[in-house]
Design an enzyme around this catalytic site. Structure first.
Site, mmCIF file in Angstrom:
data_model
loop_
_atom_site.group_PDB
_atom_site.id
_atom_site.type_symbol
_atom_site.label_atom_id
_atom_site.label_comp_id
_atom_site.label_asym_id
_atom_site.label_seq_id
_atom_site.Cartn_x
_atom_site.Cartn_y
_atom_site.Cartn_z
ATOM 1 N N LEU A 1 -19.422 -0.605 -3.656
ATOM 2 C CA LEU A 1 -18.959 -1.513 -2.605
ATOM 3 C C LEU A 1 -19.369 -2.943 -2.905
ATOM 4 O O LEU A 1 -18.655 -3.889 -2.543
ATOM 5 C CB LEU A 1 -19.438 -1.032 -1.233
ATOM 6 C CG LEU A 1 -18.632 0.188 -0.783
ATOM 7 C CD1 LEU A 1 -19.298 0.903 0.370
ATOM 8 C CD2 LEU A 1 -17.209 -0.208 -0.407
ATOM 9 N N ASP B 1 -2.613 4.588 -10.760
ATOM 10 C CA ASP B 1 -1.323 3.899 -10.982
ATOM 11 C C ASP B 1 -1.476 2.525 -11.622
ATOM 12 O O ASP B 1 -0.713 2.156 -12.513
ATOM 13 C CB ASP B 1 -0.570 3.685 -9.655
ATOM 14 C CG ASP B 1 -0.333 4.961 -8.881
ATOM 15 O OD1 ASP B 1 -0.907 5.996 -9.257
ATOM 16 O OD2 ASP B 1 0.422 4.905 -7.898
ATOM 17 N N HIS C 1 -16.147 8.806 -8.883
ATOM 18 C CA HIS C 1 -15.799 7.418 -9.234
ATOM 19 C C HIS C 1 -15.373 7.391 -10.692
ATOM 20 O O HIS C 1 -15.954 8.080 -11.521
ATOM 21 C CB HIS C 1 -17.035 6.534 -9.037
ATOM 22 C CG HIS C 1 -16.772 5.068 -9.130
ATOM 23 N ND1 HIS C 1 -16.641 4.255 -8.024
ATOM 24 C CD2 HIS C 1 -16.612 4.252 -10.191
ATOM 25 C CE1 HIS C 1 -16.421 3.009 -8.403
ATOM 26 N NE2 HIS C 1 -16.394 2.980 -9.719
ATOM 27 N N ASN D 1 -10.145 4.596 -0.833
ATOM 28 C CA ASN D 1 -11.444 5.278 -0.922
ATOM 29 C C ASN D 1 -12.512 4.522 -0.159
ATOM 30 O O ASN D 1 -13.520 5.094 0.243
ATOM 31 C CB ASN D 1 -11.893 5.363 -2.387
ATOM 32 C CG ASN D 1 -11.380 6.604 -3.062
ATOM 33 O OD1 ASN D 1 -10.973 7.557 -2.400
ATOM 34 N ND2 ASN D 1 -11.392 6.608 -4.376
ATOM 35 N N THR D 2 -12.298 3.227 0.014
ATOM 36 C CA THR D 2 -13.326 2.403 0.648
ATOM 37 C C THR D 2 -13.625 2.893 2.061
ATOM 38 O O THR D 2 -14.780 3.013 2.460
ATOM 39 C CB THR D 2 -12.873 0.925 0.670
ATOM 40 O OG1 THR D 2 -12.577 0.543 -0.675
ATOM 41 C CG2 THR D 2 -13.935 0.028 1.249
ATOM 42 N N GLU E 1 0.862 -1.184 0.000
ATOM 43 C CA GLU E 1 0.000 0.000 0.000
ATOM 44 C C GLU E 1 0.900 1.236 0.000
ATOM 45 O O GLU E 1 1.794 1.351 0.832
ATOM 46 C CB GLU E 1 -0.893 -0.026 1.257
ATOM 47 C CG GLU E 1 -1.602 1.272 1.564
ATOM 48 C CD GLU E 1 -2.461 1.802 0.423
ATOM 49 O OE1 GLU E 1 -3.314 1.067 -0.091
ATOM 50 O OE2 GLU E 1 -2.250 2.974 0.025
ATOM 51 N N ARG F 1 -27.244 9.545 -11.018
ATOM 52 C CA ARG F 1 -26.285 10.524 -10.507
ATOM 53 C C ARG F 1 -25.855 11.516 -11.588
ATOM 54 O O ARG F 1 -25.700 12.700 -11.336
ATOM 55 C CB ARG F 1 -25.070 9.791 -9.957
ATOM 56 C CG ARG F 1 -25.430 9.002 -8.732
ATOM 57 C CD ARG F 1 -24.342 8.095 -8.282
ATOM 58 N NE ARG F 1 -24.541 7.777 -6.878
ATOM 59 C CZ ARG F 1 -23.656 7.161 -6.122
ATOM 60 N NH1 ARG F 1 -22.505 6.784 -6.635
ATOM 61 N NH2 ARG F 1 -23.905 6.919 -4.856
#
Ligand code: ADP
Length: 606
Positions: free
Chosen positions: A588, A375, A543, A191-192, A183, A434
């Site tokens: 999610l 990345d 997102h 983001n979770t 990480e 959205r």
């Protein structure tokens, strides 16, 4: 089943932070008897206890800092940062500041404002203690002269410790593999952990208890058509069919969801599950609890950034090269590499490069943490992976005007609130997709609007929103407004009182069955009971739906449609599941479901 309390989870995250430091090869904590850092060899402070105060995300962070001649010995924090996130960040920063005897600490991802507030308060206190601030701000890594490269061998190697990466780590381990996760940020969660946490799944038990009719077919159709039929039908099917089994899997790991489902913004149907723990902390704590219980087999290296995938002469991905704060890290994976690096919502250059849909994204803020820089997409593209639908970038109409984050949002589900513009008029179906809502918002003056709710959303002043913020605290901070009448509310927020009253009346008529001016169909309660509340919102990048093309087994596909052996991807880094528009609550479901599949498939990939 094991119940995870927040305190336990916090403690575990802290243990993890210290453990991770050790895994990542950082210095072990100093003790007063054996000062180890270069700074500790010389006199640094005037011994005593000093206070420092600075603005955090939710008001002031006050630190009481005790120092001896050489080092920081104690930091006590008094603050009201977000439970489960800002408070964890502060606890980790306290541990790091004491360990490193330094102000040169990395900000915690997802808790930038809390981290900045903490460091500013610490600086104020250390200044009073006579500390040399410039020297204290030098990062420990920068003072180290000796770097040490390392080579690590494992079976499954995962890049990124957000929801997808950690789900994959647990699942790979459950399927018999030894795992390494790297990480790039100092903390896990991506983001979770800062997400609104809603998880869509067709759930016979919860939905039928609420009288909600639903089916896998309906979830499929809404996801596929809600994405303008651009999503890959096979992947959409995997998503909707495995969403509920993934909830059951999370529950088997100790995660708890509320008994009732709701409709999160843009979900189009009441099938959004809400975890008991705030934000996305429930997912991350659940995975970290498992990982901490299996430390011998699952290793996490934080502050380690993957740079390049390694491909064998036969074209199989066998590992990757990374950069840690102690030196280069080479990871070899005998069974598979899983890319789980998330999206590129925080990479303005990449957003601009691919944006075709929105007028401009350059100056729009984001809900994303700063590590969401695409990345994995870049690394995969370099080895010829197929990258799809990069132009599909999702914005939300629910950003905080100052930060772009979703916190401070006063809506409680879709059914009980309306949006009005600066004139006090409604302008869109507030239950729409959205992209539809955000495009409509962008056409309003200053691209800004007010969310209006009443007592039905906040029966008491200490009722909290989705971000664990009480409505009273938001009003106190000036991030929401409260009034006993709509006229007074309108005056406070500077909109025309008559217009606001008419907007609310028309909405209330629609709740009673009148045809809604904007075609809205999702209703529950009227807005008719004081106190009334308003909160400002602006568009924000949320997102990125484009990314690496995968198969139903999460295998990465190359530009000729051939599978790249040894390479898997899951979560927001992948593309083509959601199409042009992702339904609220489907991220999610995607991240956890495909993460779980990727872990299993990679572990079984001999
Ligand atoms: P997802 O929801 O798909 O899991 P998240 O944003 O939650 O995505 O998590 C992705 C994680 O990957 C983040 O914690 C991010 O910091 C990490 N990450 C991104 N790029 C790299 C990289 N090059 N090396 C290591 N970790 C990375």
């Amino acid at each position: 089943m094991k119940k995870i309390t927040r305190k336990l989870a916090t403690a575990l995250l802290l243990v993890m932070a210290v453990t991770l430091s050790a895994c990542a090869g950082k210095d072990t904590p100093d003790t007063p008897e054996t000062p180890q850092t270069p700074a500790a060899e010389e006199k640094m402070f005037n011994p005593g206890t000093y206070e420092g105060v600075a603005k955090g995300f939710h008001g002031d962070i006050k630190l009481t800092v005790t120092v001896d001649e050489f080092k920081i010995t104690e930091i006590v924090a008094d603050h009201t940062e977000t439970e489960g996130l800002g408070d964890n960040a502060i606890e980790q920063l306290i541990a790091s500041a004491k360990e490193k005897n330094s102000l040169g600490l990395d900000l915690m991802s997802g808790a930038t404002y809390s981290s900045e507030g903490f460091l500013a308060a610490l600086e104020a206190a250390l200044l009073k203690a006579g500390g040399d601030i410039e020297k204290l701000k030098v990062k420990a890594d920068e003072t180290e002269t000796e770097k040490e490269d390392s080579v690590l061998d494992t079976e499954v190697a995962i890049i990124g410790a957000g929801g997808a990466g950690l789900a994959a780590a647990v699942s790979a381990h459950q399927n018999g593999a030894k795992v390494i996760v790297i990480e790039k940020m100092p903390n896990v969660g991506g983001n979770t952990i800062i997400s609104g946490s809603a998880f869509n799944a067709v759930d016979e038990k919860r939905q039928s208890a609420q009288g909600i009719e639903d089916s896998i077919e309906k979830h499929y159709t809404q996801t596929y058509e809600g994405g303008d039929k651009q999503g890959d039908p096979e992947l959409v099917r995997v998503l909707v069919e495995n969403a509920y089994p993934t909830i059951e899997w999370l529950e088997s790991l100790g995660m708890e969801f509320k008994d009732t489902v709701f409709t999160v913004l843009g979900a189009l149907w009441p099938r959004s599950h809400k975890p008991i723990e705030p934000l996305g902390t429930g997912y991350i704590n659940t995975y970290m609890n498992y990982i901490n219980e299996h430390k011998d087999d699952i290793q996490i290296l934080t502050e380690t950034e993957a740079k390049e995938l390694v491909v064998s002469a036969e074209g199989r991905v066998t590992g990757f090269l990374a950069e840690g704060n102690k030196g280069k890290v080479t990871v070899n994976a005998s069974k598979g590499v899983i890319i789980a690096t998330g999206g590129f919502g925080a990479n303005v250059e990449m957003r601009d490069q691919y944006n075709k849909i929105w007028p401009t994204l350059t100056d729009i803020k984001t809900t994303n943490h700063k590590g969401a820089t695409g990345d994995g997409i870049i690394m995969a593209e370099k080895i010829d992976a197929s990258i799809v639908q990069m132009e599909n970038i999702q914005l939300l109409p629910m950003g905080d005007p100052e930060t772009g984050s979703l916190s401070g949002n006063i809506e409680q589900g879709v059914e009980n609130r309306i949006f009005v513009n600066n004139k006090g008029n409604r302008f869109v179906d507030e239950g729409a997709r959205r992209d539809v809502m955000t495009k409509a918002l962008m056409q309003q003056e200053n691209s800004s609007m007010w969310v209006i709710v009443d007592q039905h959303s906040y029966p008491t002043g200490d009722t909290v929103n989705n971000f664990n913020e009480s409505i009273d605290s938001l009003v106190e901070q000036g991030r929401a407004f409260k009034a006993d009448t709509l006229e007074d509310l309108a005056k406070q927020i500077g909109v025309e009182p008559e217009n606001l009253k008419k907007s609310v009346e028309a909405f209330n008529d629609s709740v009673d069955g009148a045809k809604d001016e904007f075609g809205r169909t999702l209703f529950m309660e009227k807005i008719d009971t004081a106190p009334f509340y308003a909160g400002a919102r602006v568009p924000t990048v949320h997102h990125t739906m484009g990314g690496i093309k995968i198969t139903a087994e999460t295998r990465v596909v190359d530009k000729n449609g051939k599978i790249i052996e040894g390479l898997f991807a899951a979560g927001e880094v992948t593309g083509g599941i959601h199409g042009a528009n992702r339904l609220g609550g489907n991220a999610l479901a995607d991240v956890n479901t495909f993460g779980r599949i990727a872990g299993e498939k990679a572990a079984k990939n001999e």
